[in-house]
Design an enzyme around this catalytic site. Structure first.
Site, PDB file in Angstrom:
ATOM      1  N   GLY B  11       0.841  -1.200   0.000  1.00 28.59           N
ATOM      2  CA  GLY B  11       0.000   0.000   0.000  1.00 28.59           C
ATOM      3  C   GLY B  11       0.869   1.241   0.000  1.00 28.59           C
ATOM      4  O   GLY B  11       1.776   1.373   0.819  1.00 28.59           O
ATOM      5  N   GLY B  13      -0.351   4.448   0.115  1.00 32.41           N
ATOM      6  CA  GLY B  13      -1.032   5.630   0.635  1.00 32.41           C
ATOM      7  C   GLY B  13      -0.199   6.236   1.751  1.00 32.41           C
ATOM      8  O   GLY B  13       0.976   5.896   1.932  1.00 32.41           O
ATOM      9  N   ALA B  15      -0.156   5.992   5.077  1.00 38.75           N
ATOM     10  CA  ALA B  15       0.394   5.163   6.163  1.00 38.75           C
ATOM     11  C   ALA B  15       1.649   4.435   5.678  1.00 38.75           C
ATOM     12  O   ALA B  15       2.678   4.422   6.361  1.00 38.75           O
ATOM     13  CB  ALA B  15      -0.655   4.164   6.649  1.00 38.75           C
ATOM     14  N   GLY B  16       1.555   3.842   4.492  1.00 40.46           N
ATOM     15  CA  GLY B  16       2.686   3.095   3.954  1.00 40.46           C
ATOM     16  C   GLY B  16       3.878   3.989   3.677  1.00 40.46           C
ATOM     17  O   GLY B  16       5.023   3.653   4.013  1.00 40.46           O
ATOM     18  N   PHE B 115     -14.142  21.798  12.347  1.00 36.45           N
ATOM     19  CA  PHE B 115     -14.512  20.504  11.784  1.00 36.45           C
ATOM     20  C   PHE B 115     -15.479  19.802  12.736  1.00 36.45           C
ATOM     21  O   PHE B 115     -15.514  20.119  13.923  1.00 36.45           O
ATOM     22  CB  PHE B 115     -13.248  19.654  11.584  1.00 36.45           C
ATOM     23  CG  PHE B 115     -13.058  19.219  10.155  1.00 36.45           C
ATOM     24  CD1 PHE B 115     -12.534  20.090   9.227  1.00 36.45           C
ATOM     25  CD2 PHE B 115     -13.414  17.940   9.742  1.00 36.45           C
ATOM     26  CE1 PHE B 115     -12.357  19.711   7.904  1.00 36.45           C
ATOM     27  CE2 PHE B 115     -13.240  17.542   8.422  1.00 36.45           C
ATOM     28  CZ  PHE B 115     -12.710  18.430   7.504  1.00 36.45           C
ATOM     29  N   ASP B 216      -8.538  -5.507   0.443  1.00 34.56           N
ATOM     30  CA  ASP B 216      -7.694  -6.683   0.159  1.00 34.56           C
ATOM     31  C   ASP B 216      -6.800  -7.056   1.344  1.00 34.56           C
ATOM     32  O   ASP B 216      -6.721  -8.223   1.731  1.00 34.56           O
ATOM     33  CB  ASP B 216      -6.790  -6.426  -1.059  1.00 34.56           C
ATOM     34  CG  ASP B 216      -7.551  -5.881  -2.253  1.00 34.56           C
ATOM     35  OD1 ASP B 216      -8.780  -5.731  -2.161  1.00 34.56           O
ATOM     36  OD2 ASP B 216      -6.901  -5.609  -3.274  1.00 34.56           O
ATOM     37  N   GLN B 235     -18.383   4.087   8.741  1.00 36.00           N
ATOM     38  CA  GLN B 235     -18.799   5.491   8.715  1.00 36.00           C
ATOM     39  C   GLN B 235     -19.488   5.860   7.406  1.00 36.00           C
ATOM     40  O   GLN B 235     -18.940   5.628   6.323  1.00 36.00           O
ATOM     41  CB  GLN B 235     -17.585   6.395   8.900  1.00 36.00           C
ATOM     42  CG  GLN B 235     -17.949   7.873   8.854  1.00 36.00           C
ATOM     43  CD  GLN B 235     -16.891   8.747   9.491  1.00 36.00           C
ATOM     44  OE1 GLN B 235     -15.902   9.085   8.869  1.00 36.00           O
ATOM     45  NE2 GLN B 235     -17.090   9.075  10.753  1.00 36.00           N
ATOM     46  N   HIS B 237     -20.503   9.132   5.557  1.00 35.71           N
ATOM     47  CA  HIS B 237     -20.294  10.580   5.578  1.00 35.71           C
ATOM     48  C   HIS B 237     -21.604  11.243   5.174  1.00 35.71           C
ATOM     49  O   HIS B 237     -22.220  10.833   4.191  1.00 35.71           O
ATOM     50  CB  HIS B 237     -19.167  10.939   4.599  1.00 35.71           C
ATOM     51  CG  HIS B 237     -18.662  12.332   4.746  1.00 35.71           C
ATOM     52  ND1 HIS B 237     -19.424  13.436   4.459  1.00 35.71           N
ATOM     53  CD2 HIS B 237     -17.466  12.808   5.172  1.00 35.71           C
ATOM     54  CE1 HIS B 237     -18.708  14.534   4.695  1.00 35.71           C
ATOM     55  NE2 HIS B 237     -17.525  14.182   5.134  1.00 35.71           N
ATOM     56  N   LEU B 247     -17.619  12.634  -2.405  1.00 35.58           N
ATOM     57  CA  LEU B 247     -17.523  13.347  -1.132  1.00 35.58           C
ATOM     58  C   LEU B 247     -17.551  14.863  -1.300  1.00 35.58           C
ATOM     59  O   LEU B 247     -16.837  15.426  -2.130  1.00 35.58           O
ATOM     60  CB  LEU B 247     -16.204  12.950  -0.462  1.00 35.58           C
ATOM     61  CG  LEU B 247     -15.930  13.579   0.898  1.00 35.58           C
ATOM     62  CD1 LEU B 247     -16.929  13.073   1.925  1.00 35.58           C
ATOM     63  CD2 LEU B 247     -14.516  13.250   1.344  1.00 35.58           C
ATOM     64  N   GLU B 250     -16.505  17.864   4.868  1.00 36.71           N
ATOM     65  CA  GLU B 250     -17.051  18.483   6.065  1.00 36.71           C
ATOM     66  C   GLU B 250     -16.516  19.908   6.232  1.00 36.71           C
ATOM     67  O   GLU B 250     -17.097  20.727   6.946  1.00 36.71           O
ATOM     68  CB  GLU B 250     -16.616  17.622   7.259  1.00 36.71           C
ATOM     69  CG  GLU B 250     -17.341  17.855   8.534  1.00 36.71           C
ATOM     70  CD  GLU B 250     -17.030  16.712   9.499  1.00 36.71           C
ATOM     71  OE1 GLU B 250     -17.602  15.635   9.345  1.00 36.71           O
ATOM     72  OE2 GLU B 250     -16.191  16.908  10.393  1.00 36.71           O
ATOM     73  N   ARG B 281     -20.159  12.868  12.377  1.00 39.29           N
ATOM     74  CA  ARG B 281     -20.731  12.336  11.136  1.00 39.29           C
ATOM     75  C   ARG B 281     -21.846  11.319  11.355  1.00 39.29           C
ATOM     76  O   ARG B 281     -22.821  11.306  10.616  1.00 39.29           O
ATOM     77  CB  ARG B 281     -19.616  11.703  10.305  1.00 39.29           C
ATOM     78  CG  ARG B 281     -18.675  12.753   9.783  1.00 39.29           C
ATOM     79  CD  ARG B 281     -17.470  12.149   9.102  1.00 39.29           C
ATOM     80  NE  ARG B 281     -16.621  13.236   8.599  1.00 39.29           N
ATOM     81  CZ  ARG B 281     -15.426  13.042   8.055  1.00 39.29           C
ATOM     82  NH1 ARG B 281     -14.942  11.827   7.943  1.00 39.29           N
ATOM     83  NH2 ARG B 281     -14.728  14.069   7.623  1.00 39.29           N
ATOM     84  N   HIS B 347     -18.005   5.863   3.703  1.00 39.67           N
ATOM     85  CA  HIS B 347     -16.793   6.680   3.652  1.00 39.67           C
ATOM     86  C   HIS B 347     -15.577   6.035   4.291  1.00 39.67           C
ATOM     87  O   HIS B 347     -14.463   6.171   3.799  1.00 39.67           O
ATOM     88  CB  HIS B 347     -17.098   8.011   4.340  1.00 39.67           C
ATOM     89  CG  HIS B 347     -16.000   9.021   4.232  1.00 39.67           C
ATOM     90  ND1 HIS B 347     -15.495   9.414   3.012  1.00 39.67           N
ATOM     91  CD2 HIS B 347     -15.308   9.708   5.169  1.00 39.67           C
ATOM     92  CE1 HIS B 347     -14.540  10.326   3.218  1.00 39.67           C
ATOM     93  NE2 HIS B 347     -14.387  10.498   4.505  1.00 39.67           N
ATOM     94  N   GLU B 378      -6.076   2.958   7.516  1.00 37.72           N
ATOM     95  CA  GLU B 378      -7.492   2.568   7.573  1.00 37.72           C
ATOM     96  C   GLU B 378      -7.675   1.061   7.662  1.00 37.72           C
ATOM     97  O   GLU B 378      -8.647   0.580   8.241  1.00 37.72           O
ATOM     98  CB  GLU B 378      -8.259   3.126   6.361  1.00 37.72           C
ATOM     99  CG  GLU B 378      -9.764   2.934   6.496  1.00 37.72           C
ATOM    100  CD  GLU B 378     -10.572   3.538   5.362  1.00 37.72           C
ATOM    101  OE1 GLU B 378     -10.029   4.387   4.629  1.00 37.72           O
ATOM    102  OE2 GLU B 378     -11.746   3.161   5.212  1.00 37.72           O
ATOM    103  N   ARG B 389     -15.455   7.801  13.797  1.00 36.70           N
ATOM    104  CA  ARG B 389     -14.267   8.639  13.644  1.00 36.70           C
ATOM    105  C   ARG B 389     -14.664  10.095  13.450  1.00 36.70           C
ATOM    106  O   ARG B 389     -15.615  10.389  12.731  1.00 36.70           O
ATOM    107  CB  ARG B 389     -13.464   8.173  12.424  1.00 36.70           C
ATOM    108  CG  ARG B 389     -12.279   9.052  12.106  1.00 36.70           C
ATOM    109  CD  ARG B 389     -11.447   8.492  10.974  1.00 36.70           C
ATOM    110  NE  ARG B 389     -12.057   8.601   9.666  1.00 36.70           N
ATOM    111  CZ  ARG B 389     -12.116   9.735   8.950  1.00 36.70           C
ATOM    112  NH1 ARG B 389     -11.628  10.861   9.428  1.00 36.70           N
ATOM    113  NH2 ARG B 389     -12.671   9.726   7.756  1.00 36.70           N
ATOM    114  N   SER B 394      -8.453  11.049  10.499  1.00 34.64           N
ATOM    115  CA  SER B 394      -7.975   9.920   9.704  1.00 34.64           C
ATOM    116  C   SER B 394      -6.576  10.196   9.160  1.00 34.64           C
ATOM    117  O   SER B 394      -5.672   9.362   9.267  1.00 34.64           O
ATOM    118  CB  SER B 394      -8.950   9.659   8.561  1.00 34.64           C
ATOM    119  OG  SER B 394      -8.372   8.785   7.647  1.00 34.64           O
ATOM    120  N   LEU B 395      -6.382  11.383   8.585  1.00 31.36           N
ATOM    121  CA  LEU B 395      -5.034  11.731   8.116  1.00 31.36           C
ATOM    122  C   LEU B 395      -4.061  11.693   9.288  1.00 31.36           C
ATOM    123  O   LEU B 395      -2.910  11.280   9.152  1.00 31.36           O
ATOM    124  CB  LEU B 395      -5.035  13.115   7.462  1.00 31.36           C
ATOM    125  CG  LEU B 395      -5.709  13.211   6.084  1.00 31.36           C
ATOM    126  CD1 LEU B 395      -5.650  14.637   5.554  1.00 31.36           C
ATOM    127  CD2 LEU B 395      -5.040  12.272   5.094  1.00 31.36           C
TER     128      LEU B 395
END
Lengths: 237, 577
Positions: B11, B13, B15-16, B115, B216, B235, B237, B247, B250, B281, B347, B378, B389, B394-395
């Site tokens: 992955g 994204g 986190a990876g 937020f 996956d 979640q 949204h 999306l 928010e 949310r 979401h 995630e 959440r 999340s970020l």
């Protein structure tokens, strides 16, 4: 409404050259072109290859030629076309075709890497954030909209004629760092692209700006780099 | 083809990528990703990343911690939330130092905005805590971290689909991946594997998620013995574009946007008098659907309006540029003049692979792990989000826990050598699995099964749930899994064979859908995003616990366990805004 999709096909395992295949589909005015490709793949021909992911114009996967013009398939709806029942779908020009609408993007990303697309600073990092004027940010903000879809570079007539030209997307990334007040490598960045294959390769033909799906004024940004190079030459002489 | 690395990250994204950077230049790291790195779904994050910087007004990490715990409906593990919120300011400064172009205040500091669910002084009023780069925050962070990895010379294997984990004697020592361009199998032999494969929002019909978000990594880890945690908490949204699910951040409401029903009423005032449209949310999604059920959807249809016409062009063009483009392109709406039609859209998965705060993957509720296997982002459940959440956490989660996973992997790989692989071909099992699929003469197509699953999950396991319906859904999913065994692949080629991937993905999603539904069925209470109409109250006496799901074979439903919640500072209270 019935729409016809004439799609470029090329499978390296069996084809010596590309050909076109026709598909017919019921469409609604609000369908994205990507939705149509998906339905062709799911309902008619699972062998059709194309890239896609976010499906709303932010990941940059699905740039392709739609009726002779470079577009993101997920950002164009049936209703956006006057010829709403006839579509010709082809891969991005400039790049080698891997299969059908999938092209080899490696040369594109090689050029991206070449412009050192990361912040270079020889100043000590403060404990908190560096200060930066909002005004400075607004100046390079257009470049932050770039999603690396390669539409601009594929459209660029210079890129097509000169394979060594860095191309608009890589130069736009260069622009983003040159004008970021936090980056201290401006001099070497400018020197690196002050060449015929660099920023002077751009002949201000506006095709990049015309096709950019994020509305980035690419040509103007490249013009700002040229202006800065000239200014620097003046002050140095 | 065989490769050897110290660490394999699955992955590309946030986190990876963040973990890869933490592993350092002396660690041989490979990142494999089913899509090219910058196509990762982290890039779709719009509104911001939360941190108590206090640049706009007084703020403290403890307030952020309280909001996160309360937002989670007290199901989050408070030790993990403390780590998250305490580390948030450092995370933002680090991103800024790497070059992330955050919007600025007039003084040149990082700007912040309001937020959902973020408040000052333990719930007194909405607070500006989200750091942002217009409404493309995820995209610019993704670009920055990816480019940092390019600078580091980290090896990317783009468009490689993970197929199986290599686990020997309870120890993970690699992965098998399928190269999309050539159809060949690759084995990556490594000391450790980090799963950072993102969410699974494509299980539901209306979704803000990318096509690649099919869970996956979660499913593959689950089948290899990892426990899944809190899967029933999905979640929705509140503001996806009507019918499309795309999306609308928010941040629109953070900047002052207002939700209105068919009578033009700002209905959130009735439900959350203190923070109104900035309620969390789960609540806002339920409120929208209640308005629709009460006949107050626009034109009697199943959507409401999100109104930002009063914000002015300056705010919209400098802070909400992307979403105004989405509204124009997909809904034909000029947001400066007309409201956007919106409805809830799937979401985010609060649940995921059970991990500790160092990213180690758990197999049960007794703190047993699979050594060498880590998860972050995630696809993992630490748990910092509990039952719901908060926006812009999340970020923060992917960066804080991506870094922590990287750090703990770094410690781990220095204590061990590359585990030996016995003589057998580690890709053999995967090769047999693919061959069986390619040769199958079954009559099923993955597309039909996927559509049915998405419809069932959307109709009966989304915002509102009922016990008796969930029992039926379990049976429907079991039948779909049976049909899944009869899928045949029409595309017999080896180059970009999406038909094959579609078949694999629907199998992964069905396993996860089953865990989601089982959790929703067993948990006969309502908490956060999980709302049971037949049990509308929270039941702390029985259900202030995490759900755990363990794999019980391809034909059986998962085994269900529970695990206690870590409560440190904030005792559960009624959740009102």
């Amino acid at each position: 409404m019935k729409s016809t999709f004439i799609i470029y096909r090329f499978d390296p395992a069996v084809d010596s050259e590309g050909h076109y295949q026709e598909y017919s589909l019921e469409t609604a005015p609000t369908d994205k072109i990507l939705d149509c490709l998906n339905r062709i793949r799911w309902e008619q021909d699972p062998t059709l290859a194309y890239r896609f992911s976010c499906a709303h114009g932010i990941c940059g996967s699905d740039a392709m030629m739609i009726n002779g013009r470079i577009e993101l398939a997920c950002q164009k709806l049936i209703r956006d076309f006057k010829t709403a029942n006839n579509f010709v779908i082809e891969p991005l020009p400039l790049f080698n075709v891997v299969k059908d609408l999938v092209v080899d993007m490696n040369p594109f990303f090689e050029k991206h890497r070449h412009v050192r697309p990361y912040l270079i600073s020889d100043l000590d990092e403060p404990e908190r954030e560096r200060l930066q004027e909002a005004e400075n940010q607004r100046f390079f903000e257009p470049a932050l909209r770039c999603i690396l879809c390669a539409s601009c570079t594929a459209a660029c007539p210079i890129s097509r004629a000169n394979p060594d030209y860095l191309g608009p997307a890589a130069l736009l990334r260069s622009f983003r760092y040159i004008f970021d007040s936090r980056d201290t490598a401006t001099g070497s960045r400018l020197a690196q692209i002050d060449t015929d294959d660099g920023v002077w390769g751009c002949k201000t033909m506006w095709w990049c700006t015309d096709v950019c799906p994020k509305g980035i004024p690419v040509t103007k940004c490249l013009g700002q780099i040229k202006r800065l190079v000239r200014e620097k030459q003046k002050t140095e002489s | 083809m065989n490769h050897q690395y110290d660490v394999v990250i699955v992955g590309a994204g946030l986190a990876g990528l963040r973990a890869a950077i933490e592993l350092g230049e002396d660690t041989r790291t490979a990142i494999i990703s089913k899509v090219f790195a910058t196509r990762s779904h982290s890039g779709a994050a719009q509104g911001g990343i939360g941190a108590a910087l206090g640049n706009e007004e007084e703020d403290h990490w403890k307030w952020h911690m309280f909001d996160t715990v309360k937002g989670s409906d007290y199901l989050a593990d408070q030790d993990a939330v403390e780590i998250l919120t305490k580390d948030a300011p450092r995370t933002i400064y680090e991103l800024e130092h790497m070059g992330v172009p955050f919007n600025r205040t007039e003084e040149g500091r990082i700007a912040q905005r309001a937020f959902g669910g973020h408040t000052s002084n333990f719930g007194k009023a909405a607070i500006k805590r989200a750091c942002f780069a217009a409404d493309r925050t995820g995209r610019v962070i993704l670009d920055t971290l990816w480019e940092k990895c390019l600078q580091r010379g980290i090896d990317f294997f783009n468009e490689y689909q993970i197929m199986n984990l290599t686990v020997r004697d309870g120890r993970c020592c690699g992965v098998t991946a399928y190269e999309l361009a050539s159809g060949t199998l690759h084995h990556f032999h490594s000391k450790a594997v980090l799963l950072a494969t993102g969410g699974a929002g494509k299980i539901f019909r209306t979704s803000s998620n990318a096509f690649a978000s099919t869970g996956d990594g979660m499913a593959i880890a689950f089948r290899a013995g990892a426990a899944l945690e809190d899967m029933e908490f999905v979640q929705f949204h509140p503001t996806g574009i009507y019918k499309l699910g795309i999306l609308i951040s928010e941040a629109v409401r953070g900047e002052g946007g207002i939700l209105r029903n068919s009578e033009g009423e700002r209905f959130m005032e009735r439900y959350a008098p203190t923070i109104k449209d900035l309620a969390p949310r789960d609540m806002v999604s339920r409120c929208i659907l209640r308005e629709i059920r009460d006949g107050k959807g626009i034109d009697g249809k199943d959507y409401v309006f999100l109104d930002l016409t009063h914000l002015g062009e300056e705010v919209i063009s400098s802070k909400l540029a992307e979403i105004s483009g989405f509204a124009r392109t997909y809904a034909g709406v000029d947001v400066t003049k007309e409201p956007i039609p919106v409805q809830p859209t799937c979401h985010y998965m609060m649940g995921g692979i059970a991990t500790d705060t160092d990213g180690r993957v758990m197999v049960d509720n007794q703190d047993h792990t699979i050594s060498g296997l880590y998860a972050a982002g995630e696809c993992a459940c630490v748990s910092v989000h509990g039952a719901n959440r908060l926006g812009c956490n999340s970020l923060l989660d992917v960066l804080v826990y991506g870094r922590r996973a990287g750090r703990s992997i770094r410690r781990y790989i220095h204590t061990i050598g590359l585990p030996p692989l016995s003589g057998d071909d580690p890709t053999a099992e995967t090769a047999a699995q693919i061959a069986a699929l390619m040769e199958s003469t079954g009559r099923e197509r993955s597309g039909a099964i996927r559509s049915e699953m998405q419809k069932i999950m959307m109709d009966d396991v989304s915002v509102f749930r009922r016990g008796e319906t969930l029992v039926k859904v379990m049976e429907k999913l079991r039948l779909l899994k049976e049909r899944c065994g009869q899928i045949s692949i029409q595309d017999k080629g080896r180059c970009f064979n999406r038909d094959l991937l579609d078949a694999l993905e629907v199998g992964y999603m069905l396993d996860l859908a089953e865990a989601i539904t089982l959790g929703a069925l067993n948990r006969d209470e309502s908490r956060g995003a999980h709302f049971r109409e037949d049990c509308p109250d929270r039941d702390d006496e029985h259900w202030l616990v995490h759900s755990l799901f363990c794999y019980a074979g391809p034909k059986a439903a998962p085994q269900f366990l529970t695990k206690s919640v870590k409560i440190t500072d904030f005792e559960p209270k009624e959740r009102k805004y």
